[in-house]
Scaffold this active site. Structure first.
Site, PDB file in Angstrom:
ATOM      1  CB  CYS A 123       2.772  -1.151   7.718  1.00  0.00           C
ATOM      2  SG  CYS A 123       3.210  -2.568   6.712  1.00  0.00           S
ATOM      3  CB  CYS A 170       2.778  -4.358   9.421  1.00  0.00           C
ATOM      4  SG  CYS A 170       4.236  -3.714   8.595  1.00  0.00           S
TER       5      CYS A 170
END
Length: 107
Positions: A30, A33
């Site tokens: 991600c 993230c």
């Protein structure tokens, strides 16, 4: 430094903490993230004596992710006195996180 936790250690960390906790639900694939991770690293260093910052990989720890209804990452949960107090979905700015932490620390 941000501590990595898992399904097995989650309860122990939440119960034993004597300060507010920031839990970052993330995954290595991600991109947002990874952006948030560097922001949280700064926040962790800045608030190191006042707040515990931990992260949990949603791919490897589905039990806790499911328990808290994590459907989108990154998601940050804020705990105080063993209770979830607040959450933020998506990348948060350092200022947004600081504001939430300042409220948690004062209250």
């Amino acid at each position: 430094m941000i501590q990595e936790i898992n399904d097995e250690s989650f309860e122990k960390v939440i119960i034993s903490a004597n300060k507010p906790i920031v839990v970052d639900f993330w995954a290595p694939w991600c991109a947002p993230c990874r952006t948030l991770s560097s922001i949280l690293e700064d926040v962790s260093n800045e608030y190191k004596d006042k707040v515990l910052v931990v992260k949990i990989n949603v791919d490897k720890n589905p039990k806790i992710s499911s328990r808290y209804g994590i459907r989108s990452i990154p998601t940050i949960l804020f705990f105080k006195n063993r209770e979830k107090i607040d959450m933020h979905i998506g990348v948060a700015t350092k200022e947004e996180i600081r504001k939430k932490l300042d409220v948690l620390i004062i209250s």
